[in-house]
Enzyme design. Sequence first.
Site, PDB file in Angstrom:
ATOM      1  N   LEU A 147       0.855  -1.199   0.000  1.00 23.31           N
ATOM      2  CA  LEU A 147       0.000   0.000   0.000  1.00 23.31           C
ATOM      3  C   LEU A 147       0.889   1.248   0.000  1.00 23.31           C
ATOM      4  O   LEU A 147       1.017   1.943   1.003  1.00 23.31           O
ATOM      5  CB  LEU A 147      -0.940  -0.010   1.208  1.00 23.31           C
ATOM      6  CG  LEU A 147      -2.039   1.049   1.180  1.00 23.31           C
ATOM      7  CD1 LEU A 147      -3.136   0.671   0.194  1.00 23.31           C
ATOM      8  CD2 LEU A 147      -2.636   1.259   2.565  1.00 23.31           C
ATOM      9  N   ARG A 227       5.379  -6.563 -10.444  1.00 22.00           N
ATOM     10  CA  ARG A 227       6.443  -7.131 -11.261  1.00 22.00           C
ATOM     11  C   ARG A 227       6.196  -8.635 -11.363  1.00 22.00           C
ATOM     12  O   ARG A 227       5.730  -9.248 -10.384  1.00 22.00           O
ATOM     13  CB  ARG A 227       7.829  -6.913 -10.621  1.00 22.00           C
ATOM     14  CG  ARG A 227       8.388  -5.528 -10.777  1.00 22.00           C
ATOM     15  CD  ARG A 227       8.821  -5.246 -12.210  1.00 22.00           C
ATOM     16  NE  ARG A 227       9.406  -3.926 -12.365  1.00 22.00           N
ATOM     17  CZ  ARG A 227       8.733  -2.838 -12.755  1.00 22.00           C
ATOM     18  NH1 ARG A 227       7.442  -2.898 -13.013  1.00 22.00           N
ATOM     19  NH2 ARG A 227       9.358  -1.682 -12.904  1.00 22.00           N
ATOM     20  N   GLU A 256       9.314 -11.430 -19.305  1.00 23.53           N
ATOM     21  CA  GLU A 256       8.723 -10.595 -20.367  1.00 23.53           C
ATOM     22  C   GLU A 256       9.684 -10.449 -21.539  1.00 23.53           C
ATOM     23  O   GLU A 256      10.890 -10.326 -21.314  1.00 23.53           O
ATOM     24  CB  GLU A 256       8.384  -9.204 -19.811  1.00 23.53           C
ATOM     25  CG  GLU A 256       7.302  -9.254 -18.766  1.00 23.53           C
ATOM     26  CD  GLU A 256       7.024  -7.887 -18.132  1.00 23.53           C
ATOM     27  OE1 GLU A 256       7.521  -6.864 -18.639  1.00 23.53           O
ATOM     28  OE2 GLU A 256       6.308  -7.875 -17.124  1.00 23.53           O
ATOM     29  N   HIS A 274       2.228  -5.542 -20.093  1.00 25.55           N
ATOM     30  CA  HIS A 274       2.869  -4.539 -19.225  1.00 25.55           C
ATOM     31  C   HIS A 274       2.425  -3.117 -19.607  1.00 25.55           C
ATOM     32  O   HIS A 274       3.235  -2.296 -20.045  1.00 25.55           O
ATOM     33  CB  HIS A 274       4.401  -4.674 -19.295  1.00 25.55           C
ATOM     34  CG  HIS A 274       5.084  -4.084 -18.089  1.00 25.55           C
ATOM     35  ND1 HIS A 274       6.220  -4.619 -17.526  1.00 25.55           N
ATOM     36  CD2 HIS A 274       4.792  -2.999 -17.332  1.00 25.55           C
ATOM     37  CE1 HIS A 274       6.606  -3.894 -16.496  1.00 25.55           C
ATOM     38  NE2 HIS A 274       5.749  -2.892 -16.356  1.00 25.55           N
TER      39      HIS A 274
HETATM   40  P1  NAP Z   1       5.929   2.630  -3.271  1.00 27.78           P
HETATM   41  O1  NAP Z   1       5.159   3.903  -3.105  1.00 27.78           O
HETATM   42  O2  NAP Z   1       7.343   2.582  -2.802  1.00 27.78           O
HETATM   43  O3  NAP Z   1       5.078   1.471  -2.568  1.00 27.78           O
HETATM   44  C1  NAP Z   1       5.560   0.203  -2.422  1.00 27.78           C
HETATM   45  C2  NAP Z   1       4.853  -0.443  -1.238  1.00 27.78           C
HETATM   46  O4  NAP Z   1       5.251  -1.804  -1.135  1.00 27.78           O
HETATM   47  C3  NAP Z   1       5.175   0.222   0.094  1.00 27.78           C
HETATM   48  O5  NAP Z   1       3.965   0.489   0.744  1.00 27.78           O
HETATM   49  C4  NAP Z   1       5.994  -0.815   0.837  1.00 27.78           C
HETATM   50  O6  NAP Z   1       5.723  -0.756   2.244  1.00 27.78           O
HETATM   51  C5  NAP Z   1       5.505  -2.124   0.230  1.00 27.78           C
HETATM   52  N1  NAP Z   1       6.512  -3.177   0.294  1.00 27.78           N
HETATM   53  C6  NAP Z   1       7.812  -3.117  -0.042  1.00 27.78           C
HETATM   54  N2  NAP Z   1       8.412  -4.290   0.183  1.00 27.78           N
HETATM   55  C7  NAP Z   1       7.467  -5.106   0.681  1.00 27.78           C
HETATM   56  C8  NAP Z   1       7.479  -6.459   1.122  1.00 27.78           C
HETATM   57  N3  NAP Z   1       8.601  -7.180   1.114  1.00 27.78           N
HETATM   58  N4  NAP Z   1       6.325  -6.987   1.564  1.00 27.78           N
HETATM   59  C9  NAP Z   1       5.196  -6.256   1.593  1.00 27.78           C
HETATM   60  N5  NAP Z   1       5.127  -4.980   1.200  1.00 27.78           N
HETATM   61  C10 NAP Z   1       6.253  -4.414   0.747  1.00 27.78           C
HETATM   62  O7  NAP Z   1       5.982   2.191  -4.796  1.00 27.78           O
HETATM   63  P2  NAP Z   1       4.942   2.538  -5.957  1.00 27.78           P
HETATM   64  O8  NAP Z   1       5.340   3.808  -6.613  1.00 27.78           O
HETATM   65  O9  NAP Z   1       3.558   2.394  -5.427  1.00 27.78           O
HETATM   66  O10 NAP Z   1       5.292   1.351  -6.993  1.00 27.78           O
HETATM   67  C11 NAP Z   1       5.159   0.008  -6.601  1.00 27.78           C
HETATM   68  C12 NAP Z   1       5.667  -0.915  -7.679  1.00 27.78           C
HETATM   69  O11 NAP Z   1       4.749  -0.956  -8.767  1.00 27.78           O
HETATM   70  C13 NAP Z   1       6.975  -0.482  -8.344  1.00 27.78           C
HETATM   71  O12 NAP Z   1       8.118  -0.851  -7.591  1.00 27.78           O
HETATM   72  C14 NAP Z   1       6.919  -1.178  -9.688  1.00 27.78           C
HETATM   73  O13 NAP Z   1       7.625  -2.387  -9.671  1.00 27.78           O
HETATM   74  C15 NAP Z   1       5.434  -1.445  -9.908  1.00 27.78           C
HETATM   75  N6  NAP Z   1       4.945  -0.723 -11.088  1.00 27.78           N
HETATM   76  C16 NAP Z   1       4.356  -1.431 -12.099  1.00 27.78           C
HETATM   77  C17 NAP Z   1       3.899  -0.766 -13.222  1.00 27.78           C
HETATM   78  C18 NAP Z   1       3.248  -1.500 -14.358  1.00 27.78           C
HETATM   79  O14 NAP Z   1       3.368  -1.045 -15.490  1.00 27.78           O
HETATM   80  N7  NAP Z   1       2.536  -2.579 -14.125  1.00 27.78           N
HETATM   81  C19 NAP Z   1       4.053   0.618 -13.325  1.00 27.78           C
HETATM   82  C20 NAP Z   1       4.639   1.291 -12.277  1.00 27.78           C
HETATM   83  C21 NAP Z   1       5.083   0.610 -11.162  1.00 27.78           C
HETATM   84  P3  NAP Z   1       6.817  -1.260   3.325  1.00 27.78           P
HETATM   85  O15 NAP Z   1       8.115  -0.627   2.913  1.00 27.78           O
HETATM   86  O16 NAP Z   1       6.287  -0.818   4.633  1.00 27.78           O
HETATM   87  O17 NAP Z   1       6.853  -2.745   3.199  1.00 27.78           O
END
Ligand code: NAP
Length: 307
Positions: A147, A227, A256, A274
């Site tokens: 989240l 991912r 991918e 993606h």
């Molecule tokens: P973010 O704001 O850093 O949020 C990531 C969340 O994941 C944080 O709340 C973090 O909380 C949690 N987290 C990290 N490690 C964890 C673990 N081991 N277990 C459980 N929770 C965990 O990142 P965001 O900007 O939302 O982006 C998230 C991800 O989306 C990116 O890293 C990217 O890989 C993916 N993404 C995909 C697309 C797509 O095209 N499909 C596009 C953009 C991004 P805690 O640190 O408290 O655990």
Amino acid sequence: MKQKILQSGPISPALDGRLAETWDVVRLWADPTPAEALADIRAVVTSPGAGCDAALMDRLPKLGAIVNFGVGYDKVDVAAARARGVVVSNTPGVLDECVADLGMALILDVLRGTVAGDRFVRAGSWTSGPFPPATRVWGKRLGIVGLGRIGSALARRAEAFRMSIAYHNRSPVEGIPYPRHASVADLAAWADVLVLTLPGGAATRHIVSSDELEALGPNGFLVNIARGSVVDTAALIAALRHGRIGGAALDVFENEPHVPDELKSFDNVVLLPHLGSATRETRRAMEDLTFDNAATWFAEGRLITPV
Ligand code: NAP
């Protein structure tokens, strides 16, 4: 004389053009890259598929910055960069709403069967009988693993669909009304829909495997917009084959652009190439932030959005 940068993989023609107007660009996949061609490289701009590992950093003695195109930087070895005094940036914040839109689209699709219904009409099957009823979206329980920025944007959308929301992160998020579950499996057992919005990389590899899918259960749906590495694909295929989960919607994959044939054979699985951030507006904003990070680093020795 122009400063030299390295692109580690292909990026959009628009950003490629802007980089080449400003800097002397070496393209790792296209240009011959003997040691002399890399000796003066001061910054790397990554592509979505190609990051920057320690072996590449070793070939770049003057490297100072890695500018990652995208918010996920799991293909950049950040520890190796830090050990060399190399700074790293990504593109947070500019893509959250579009990725969350796509997450909501996948939830709606896999529960209601919109793409499957489209296939049904195109195949001429409607004349032989109705499409079977699907699963309600409103009122269902949405479990969000990760989240953060994207997960929170998705939660706002899910509230409008009157879903109940809970989450699992390593640390509790203060000031929100959603309960936190202590593990992915606990959250999966509670949820009707488990959506993944956490970072990829070694620390989260296969965080969803047989146990978590078993906990999600035959009426539960998995949605992955994070991912491919976070889901154990073999375990997912086994769960789908034996009806141990209700369905899955996947925007990202372990290898991918290759998608296992068996995944394509399930009618209760939605597969996208993606597309999370792939709108013209958001890609433009990501290109701007990537360019501005590189320009600010060369001009002022700092990044706008360091990781
Ligand atoms: P973010 O704001 O850093 O949020 C990531 C969340 O994941 C944080 O709340 C973090 O909380 C949690 N987290 C990290 N490690 C964890 C673990 N081991 N277990 C459980 N929770 C965990 O990142 P965001 O900007 O939302 O982006 C998230 C991800 O989306 C990116 O890293 C990217 O890989 C993916 N993404 C995909 C697309 C797509 O095209 N499909 C596009 C953009 C991004 P805690 O640190 O408290 O655990």
